[in-house]
Design a protein around this motif. Structure first.
Motif, mmCIF file in Angstrom:
data_model
loop_
_atom_site.group_PDB
_atom_site.id
_atom_site.type_symbol
_atom_site.label_atom_id
_atom_site.label_comp_id
_atom_site.label_asym_id
_atom_site.label_seq_id
_atom_site.Cartn_x
_atom_site.Cartn_y
_atom_site.Cartn_z
ATOM 1 N N ALA A 9 0.835 -1.209 0.000
ATOM 2 C CA ALA A 9 0.000 0.000 0.000
ATOM 3 C C ALA A 9 0.868 1.256 0.000
ATOM 4 O O ALA A 9 0.575 2.231 -0.702
ATOM 5 N N THR A 10 1.944 1.234 0.768
ATOM 6 C CA THR A 10 2.868 2.369 0.794
ATOM 7 C C THR A 10 3.518 2.559 -0.572
ATOM 8 O O THR A 10 3.642 3.693 -1.062
ATOM 9 N N LEU A 11 3.929 1.456 -1.192
ATOM 10 C CA LEU A 11 4.529 1.556 -2.525
ATOM 11 C C LEU A 11 3.535 2.117 -3.532
ATOM 12 O O LEU A 11 3.890 2.965 -4.356
ATOM 13 N N LEU A 12 2.273 1.669 -3.466
ATOM 14 C CA LEU A 12 1.257 2.189 -4.386
ATOM 15 C C LEU A 12 1.056 3.690 -4.179
ATOM 16 O O LEU A 12 0.891 4.435 -5.146
ATOM 17 N N GLN A 13 1.083 4.116 -2.933
ATOM 18 C CA GLN A 13 0.944 5.545 -2.647
ATOM 19 C C GLN A 13 2.107 6.328 -3.269
ATOM 20 O O GLN A 13 1.917 7.396 -3.859
ATOM 21 N N ARG A 14 3.306 5.793 -3.164
ATOM 22 C CA ARG A 14 4.472 6.464 -3.742
ATOM 23 C C ARG A 14 4.440 6.418 -5.270
ATOM 24 O O ARG A 14 4.871 7.358 -5.929
ATOM 25 N N ALA A 66 11.444 4.556 -8.231
ATOM 26 C CA ALA A 66 12.067 3.513 -7.415
ATOM 27 C C ALA A 66 10.998 2.660 -6.739
ATOM 28 O O ALA A 66 11.130 1.424 -6.663
ATOM 29 N N SER A 67 9.934 3.277 -6.274
ATOM 30 C CA SER A 67 8.844 2.524 -5.641
ATOM 31 C C SER A 67 8.122 1.661 -6.658
ATOM 32 O O SER A 67 7.711 0.536 -6.357
ATOM 33 N N PHE A 68 7.974 2.181 -7.868
ATOM 34 C CA PHE A 68 7.340 1.399 -8.933
ATOM 35 C C PHE A 68 8.174 0.142 -9.219
ATOM 36 O O PHE A 68 7.631 -0.948 -9.374
ATOM 37 N N ARG A 69 9.473 0.308 -9.255
ATOM 38 C CA ARG A 69 10.376 -0.822 -9.491
ATOM 39 C C ARG A 69 10.252 -1.856 -8.372
ATOM 40 O O ARG A 69 10.194 -3.055 -8.616
ATOM 41 N N GLN A 70 10.201 -1.369 -7.124
ATOM 42 C CA GLN A 70 10.043 -2.275 -5.982
ATOM 43 C C GLN A 70 8.708 -3.013 -6.057
ATOM 44 O O GLN A 70 8.656 -4.217 -5.808
ATOM 45 N N LEU A 71 7.651 -2.289 -6.386
ATOM 46 C CA LEU A 71 6.333 -2.905 -6.515
ATOM 47 C C LEU A 71 6.361 -3.987 -7.588
ATOM 48 O O LEU A 71 5.847 -5.093 -7.390
ATOM 49 N N TYR A 72 6.984 -3.670 -8.709
ATOM 50 C CA TYR A 72 7.109 -4.641 -9.792
ATOM 51 C C TYR A 72 7.876 -5.877 -9.308
ATOM 52 O O TYR A 72 7.430 -7.016 -9.515
ATOM 53 N N ASP A 73 9.011 -5.668 -8.678
ATOM 54 C CA ASP A 73 9.839 -6.787 -8.221
ATOM 55 C C ASP A 73 9.100 -7.679 -7.232
ATOM 56 O O ASP A 73 9.268 -8.896 -7.241
ATOM 57 N N LEU A 74 8.285 -7.082 -6.385
ATOM 58 C CA LEU A 74 7.575 -7.845 -5.355
ATOM 59 C C LEU A 74 6.355 -8.595 -5.884
ATOM 60 O O LEU A 74 5.955 -9.602 -5.297
ATOM 61 N N THR A 75 5.769 -8.115 -6.970
ATOM 62 C CA THR A 75 4.476 -8.670 -7.396
ATOM 63 C C THR A 75 4.453 -9.296 -8.786
ATOM 64 O O THR A 75 3.541 -10.054 -9.098
#
Length: 194
Positions: free
Chosen positions: A12-17, A24-33
Motif C-alpha cells: 500500500a505504501t509503494l502504491l501511494q508512492r 524507485a517505488s514502482f520498481r520495488q512494486l514490480y519486483d515484489l508482485t
C-alpha cells in the motif's frame, strides 16, 4: 477490516508512492508482485507472449492509476490481481487467442481466488470471508450510481473519464460519484470497527 499484514502495508505504501510518480517505488512494486501477477495472467491467456503483454499493460495501468487504489476496499494484491484479470480479459476479447482458449477461460473465472485459497490458512480465509461480507453490506448502502461507478473503477479498472463515457455522464459527475462512494464506504468501515 482488511488484514493489516506487513506485506499489505508495504505494498500500500509503494502504491501511494507510485501515485506520486516515484520510479524507485514502482520498481520495488514490480519486483515484489510481477511473478505472482504473471502467473495470474498465464492462467487466463495460456500463452507466454500474451501473458507478457498483459503484465506490461497491467503495470502501465498501475502507473497511471495507482492513486485510485483504496485500502478500505481491498488489499493491494487483490487490487493488482483485478487489474491483471481485466487486462487478460481485454486481450481475450480482442481475439488474440484461438477459439479453444476463449472457452478455457470460462472453466474457472476466478483462478486467482483458487490459487490464494490453496496457500491460505483457515483463520486468513475466515477473515477474508468476513471482510467480503462487510464490504457487501457497505456497498449495499450506496446509491446505485455510486455503487456502479465504484465497481467500474475498482473491478473493471476504468479511469474517471472512461467511467463518465461508459455511464454517459459528465466527467465531474463521475468523479463525484466515486469520491462520495469512497467516503461513504470509509464511514461504514469505521462505524463497523467501533
Amino acid at each position: 477490516m482488511l488484514i493489516k499484514s506487513p506485506e499489505n502495508q508495504r505494498l500500500a505504501t509503494l502504491l501511494q508512492r507510485v501515485a506520486e510518480r516515484d520510479h524507485a517505488s514502482f520498481r520495488q512494486l514490480y519486483d515484489l508482485t510481477a511473478a505472482h501477477l504473471y502467473g495470474v495472467a498465464m492462467r487466463f491467456v495460456r500463452q507466454r507472449e500474451l501473458a507478457d503483454d498483459v503484465l506490461q499493460d497491467a503495470f502501465i495501468n498501475v502507473w497511471q492509476h495507482a492513486g485510485s487504489y483504496a485500502a478500505p476496499l481491498s488489499t493491494p494484491m487483490t487490487w493488482l490481481i483485478s487489474i491483471v484479470r481485466n487486462k487478460s480479459l481485454d486481450h481475450l476479447r480482442k481475439g488474440k487467442l484461438e477459439g479453444d482458449t476463449l472457452v478455457a477461460r470460462d472453466d474457472n473465472p476466478h483462478p486467482e481466488a483458487e490459487q490464494a485459497a490453496e496457500h491460505a490458512d483457515p483463520l486468513e480465509l475466515l477473515t477474508v470471508a468476513m471482510e467480503k461480507r462487510e464490504l457487501g453490506r457497505c456497498l449495499a448502502q450506496l446509491e446505485p450510481a455510486q455503487r456502479q461507478s465504484l465497481a467500474l473503477a475498482y473491478y473493471e479498472g476504468l479511469s474517471h473519464s472512461e467511467i463518465a463515457s461508459h455511464l454517459q455522464v459528465p466527467l465531474g459527475t463521475a468523479k463525484a460519484w466515486v469520491r462520495r462512494a469512497l467516503g461513504r464506504l470509509r464511514l461504514c468501515y469505521e462505524a463497523s470497527q467501533v
